[in-house]
Motif scaffolding. Structure first.
Motif, mmCIF file in Angstrom:
data_model
loop_
_atom_site.group_PDB
_atom_site.id
_atom_site.type_symbol
_atom_site.label_atom_id
_atom_site.label_comp_id
_atom_site.label_asym_id
_atom_site.label_seq_id
_atom_site.Cartn_x
_atom_site.Cartn_y
_atom_site.Cartn_z
ATOM 1 N N ARG A 48 -14.981 -2.792 1.340
ATOM 2 C CA ARG A 48 -15.192 -3.987 0.528
ATOM 3 C C ARG A 48 -13.866 -4.630 0.150
ATOM 4 N NH1 ARG A 48 -19.017 -0.703 -2.080
ATOM 5 N NH2 ARG A 48 -17.698 -0.485 -3.933
ATOM 6 N N ILE A 49 -12.910 -3.807 -0.236
ATOM 7 C CA ILE A 49 -11.595 -4.333 -0.618
ATOM 8 C C ILE A 49 -10.957 -5.100 0.529
ATOM 9 C CG2 ILE A 49 -9.223 -3.648 -1.176
ATOM 10 C CD1 ILE A 49 -10.459 -1.347 -2.841
ATOM 11 N N VAL A 50 -10.963 -4.492 1.719
ATOM 12 C CA VAL A 50 -10.356 -5.137 2.884
ATOM 13 C C VAL A 50 -11.108 -6.414 3.247
ATOM 14 C CG1 VAL A 50 -9.930 -4.876 5.353
ATOM 15 C CG2 VAL A 50 -9.308 -3.033 3.787
ATOM 16 N N SER A 51 -12.435 -6.388 3.170
ATOM 17 C CA SER A 51 -13.243 -7.560 3.489
ATOM 18 C C SER A 51 -12.964 -8.717 2.538
ATOM 19 C CB SER A 51 -14.734 -7.222 3.438
ATOM 20 O OG SER A 51 -15.082 -6.305 4.436
ATOM 21 N N GLU A 52 -12.581 -8.390 1.310
ATOM 22 C CA GLU A 52 -12.328 -9.415 0.293
ATOM 23 C C GLU A 52 -10.839 -9.747 0.194
ATOM 24 O OE1 GLU A 52 -14.223 -7.975 -3.259
ATOM 25 O OE2 GLU A 52 -16.201 -7.928 -2.300
ATOM 26 N N ALA A 53 -10.111 -9.520 1.290
ATOM 27 C CA ALA A 53 -8.694 -9.888 1.421
ATOM 28 C C ALA A 53 -7.776 -9.075 0.514
ATOM 29 C CB ALA A 53 -8.485 -11.384 1.182
ATOM 30 N N GLY A 54 -8.228 -7.864 0.144
ATOM 31 C CA GLY A 54 -7.376 -7.001 -0.665
ATOM 32 C C GLY A 54 -6.285 -6.351 0.163
ATOM 33 N N GLY A 55 -5.247 -5.899 -0.556
ATOM 34 C CA GLY A 55 -4.123 -5.250 0.112
ATOM 35 C C GLY A 55 -3.686 -4.011 -0.624
ATOM 36 N N THR A 56 -2.437 -3.640 -0.434
ATOM 37 C CA THR A 56 -1.921 -2.368 -0.938
ATOM 38 C C THR A 56 -2.153 -2.188 -2.434
ATOM 39 O OG1 THR A 56 -0.196 -2.535 0.759
ATOM 40 C CG2 THR A 56 0.108 -0.879 -0.947
ATOM 41 N N ARG A 57 -1.967 -3.233 -3.211
ATOM 42 C CA ARG A 57 -2.105 -3.105 -4.663
ATOM 43 C C ARG A 57 -3.534 -2.764 -5.083
ATOM 44 N NH1 ARG A 57 1.522 -8.217 -6.955
ATOM 45 N NH2 ARG A 57 3.521 -7.533 -6.069
ATOM 46 N N CYS A 58 -4.496 -3.031 -4.218
ATOM 47 C CA CYS A 58 -5.899 -2.754 -4.533
ATOM 48 C C CYS A 58 -6.342 -1.367 -4.098
ATOM 49 C CB CYS A 58 -6.807 -3.800 -3.866
ATOM 50 S SG CYS A 58 -6.458 -5.507 -4.316
ATOM 51 N N PHE A 59 -5.478 -0.645 -3.392
ATOM 52 C CA PHE A 59 -5.887 0.623 -2.795
ATOM 53 C C PHE A 59 -5.847 1.807 -3.759
ATOM 54 C CE2 PHE A 59 -4.460 -0.832 1.733
ATOM 55 C CZ PHE A 59 -5.642 -1.549 1.853
ATOM 56 N N GLY A 60 -5.221 1.640 -4.925
ATOM 57 C CA GLY A 60 -5.061 2.747 -5.847
ATOM 58 C C GLY A 60 -6.334 3.524 -6.164
ATOM 59 N N PRO A 61 -7.431 2.843 -6.555
ATOM 60 C CA PRO A 61 -8.652 3.575 -6.936
ATOM 61 C C PRO A 61 -9.356 4.264 -5.775
ATOM 62 C CG PRO A 61 -8.614 1.344 -7.864
ATOM 63 C CD PRO A 61 -7.540 1.400 -6.824
ATOM 64 N N VAL A 62 -9.008 3.931 -4.539
ATOM 65 C CA VAL A 62 -9.737 4.481 -3.384
ATOM 66 C C VAL A 62 -8.847 5.334 -2.493
ATOM 67 C CG1 VAL A 62 -11.377 2.585 -3.393
ATOM 68 C CG2 VAL A 62 -9.340 2.418 -1.951
ATOM 69 N N SER A 63 -7.686 5.734 -3.005
ATOM 70 C CA SER A 63 -6.766 6.483 -2.151
ATOM 71 C C SER A 63 -5.884 7.408 -2.964
ATOM 72 C CB SER A 63 -5.891 5.520 -1.332
ATOM 73 O OG SER A 63 -4.987 4.819 -2.183
ATOM 74 N N VAL A 64 -5.234 8.315 -2.257
ATOM 75 C CA VAL A 64 -4.247 9.224 -2.844
ATOM 76 C C VAL A 64 -2.935 8.995 -2.108
ATOM 77 C CG1 VAL A 64 -3.590 11.636 -3.177
ATOM 78 C CG2 VAL A 64 -5.988 10.944 -3.427
ATOM 79 N N LYS A 65 -1.877 8.783 -2.862
ATOM 80 C CA LYS A 65 -0.570 8.613 -2.239
ATOM 81 C C LYS A 65 -0.057 9.959 -1.756
ATOM 82 C CE LYS A 65 3.930 6.457 -2.928
ATOM 83 N NZ LYS A 65 4.821 5.748 -3.882
ATOM 84 N N VAL A 66 0.529 9.963 -0.569
ATOM 85 C CA VAL A 66 1.031 11.210 0.021
ATOM 86 C C VAL A 66 2.472 10.998 0.450
ATOM 87 C CG1 VAL A 66 0.739 12.888 1.878
ATOM 88 C CG2 VAL A 66 -1.284 11.841 0.840
ATOM 89 N N ASN A 67 3.384 11.766 -0.139
ATOM 90 C CA ASN A 67 4.791 11.761 0.251
ATOM 91 C C ASN A 67 5.095 13.117 0.878
ATOM 92 O OD1 ASN A 67 5.253 9.186 -0.864
ATOM 93 N ND2 ASN A 67 5.619 10.099 -2.879
ATOM 94 N N ILE A 68 5.525 13.107 2.119
ATOM 95 C CA ILE A 68 5.785 14.370 2.823
ATOM 96 C C ILE A 68 7.262 14.444 3.181
ATOM 97 C CG2 ILE A 68 5.130 15.838 4.750
ATOM 98 C CD1 ILE A 68 2.593 14.153 5.036
ATOM 99 N N ARG A 69 7.921 15.407 2.575
ATOM 100 C CA ARG A 69 9.344 15.627 2.864
ATOM 101 C C ARG A 69 9.437 16.348 4.222
ATOM 102 N NH1 ARG A 69 13.953 13.181 1.950
ATOM 103 N NH2 ARG A 69 15.717 14.580 1.988
ATOM 104 N N LEU A 70 10.198 15.781 5.139
ATOM 105 C CA LEU A 70 10.279 16.335 6.482
ATOM 106 C C LEU A 70 11.545 17.108 6.754
ATOM 107 C CD1 LEU A 70 8.859 13.292 8.502
ATOM 108 C CD2 LEU A 70 7.637 15.150 7.396
ATOM 109 N N ARG A 71 12.452 17.095 5.767
ATOM 110 C CA ARG A 71 13.703 17.829 5.937
ATOM 111 C C ARG A 71 14.165 18.330 4.581
ATOM 112 N NH1 ARG A 71 18.562 14.401 8.117
ATOM 113 N NH2 ARG A 71 18.728 13.851 5.909
ATOM 114 N N ASP A 72 14.618 19.572 4.502
ATOM 115 C CA ASP A 72 15.093 20.134 3.230
ATOM 116 C C ASP A 72 16.405 19.500 2.823
ATOM 117 O OD1 ASP A 72 12.922 21.818 3.136
ATOM 118 O OD2 ASP A 72 13.971 23.430 4.214
#
Length: 253
Positions: A229-253
């Motif tokens: 629904r968000i994408v269909s209604e022209a939503g973008g990154t700022r609208c994704f918070g309630p429907v997603s989890v942010k993932v930061n993956i460190r690839l090098r120590d």
């Protein structure tokens, strides 16, 4: 090493086990794909690359839902921005949560260790992050092919000259859609940190690690129907918070 697009498609095909595209939404900001497994993924829509010479941006529109994911994945190679976004969104929907590593909401600037000694190159204008970086970095240079004429944006013609001077490079995952990822990575080979970021980023740590990327930042979507629904209604990154989890993956120590 083979081009990253080929590697990503190959990985997607290895994850395929009969999944079908149950729904596809090509919005103004993103494309979203929902699989029949109820998993979903997105990819940025490169609006500035959409042609204006035809009234139909996707000639086979109306016949894509129901196709198997293995047929959709190779669309990532397409020069058509809509098709390419469907291919990448399909891959992101297929990526197993187990491959995503540990979730984190840590401040990316802190994770990258940016200080006044750093010259930061950003490929793809990510304004909220850029504001944070400017408070910490000594210098920032921003490239964005869709905003080449705008104030504060450096022409992409100067990437080959400027990126090797940077100690940190932040690369939007939209570079996977416009075919520039491998070239930009080669220009940034001498940097201390390379971060690939954005909702379009496939959460496949091993593929990016072997190419020298040090931090992978993307999203895992938790509510496929609301995302559509968000994408269909022209939503973008700022609208994704309630429907997603942010993932930061460190690839090098």
């Amino acid at each position: 090493m083979k081009p990253i697009i080929d590697t990503l498609i190959d990985r997607g095909l290895s994850l395929f086990s009969g999944q079908r595209l149950e729904d596809i939404r090509a919005g103004l900001g993103y494309t979203a794909v929902k699989l029949d497994t109820q998993k979903a993924g997105v990819a940025c829509m490169l609006r500035h690359r959409l042609g204006k010479s035809t009234c139909s941006l996707l000639p086979n529109a109306g016949s894509l839902s129901g196709m198997t994911a293995d047929r959709a994945l190779p669309l990532l190679r397409s020069p058509n921005p809509v098709e390419a976004s469907i291919g990448l969104a399909t891959l992101n929907a297929l990526v197993d949560e187990g491959e995503a590593g540990e979730s984190s909401n840590d401040d990316l600037v802190q994770m990258l260790g940016i200080t006044r000694e750093d010259r930061v190159g950003m490929v793809g204008d990510i304004m909220p992050l850029l504001r944070m970086i400017r408070d910490h970095a000594g210098h920032c240079v921003v490239f964005d092919e869709g905003k080449n004429e705008e104030a504060g944006i450096t022409s992409t013609d100067l990437e080959r000259e400027e990126l090797p001077k940077c100690s940190v490079v932040i690369l939007s995952a939209t570079s996977l859609l416009n075919g520039t990822f491998d070239d930009v990575l080669s220009m940034a080979s001498g940097t201390r940190e390379i971060c690939v970021i954005g909702p379009s980023a496939p959460l496949l740590p091993d593929i990016f690690r072997e190419r020298g990327v040090t931090l992978l930042s993307g999203r895992r979507f938790t509510d496929a129907d609301r995302l559509l629904r968000i994408v269909s209604e022209a939503g973008g990154t700022r609208c994704f918070g309630p429907v997603s989890v942010k993932v930061n993956i460190r690839l090098r120590d």
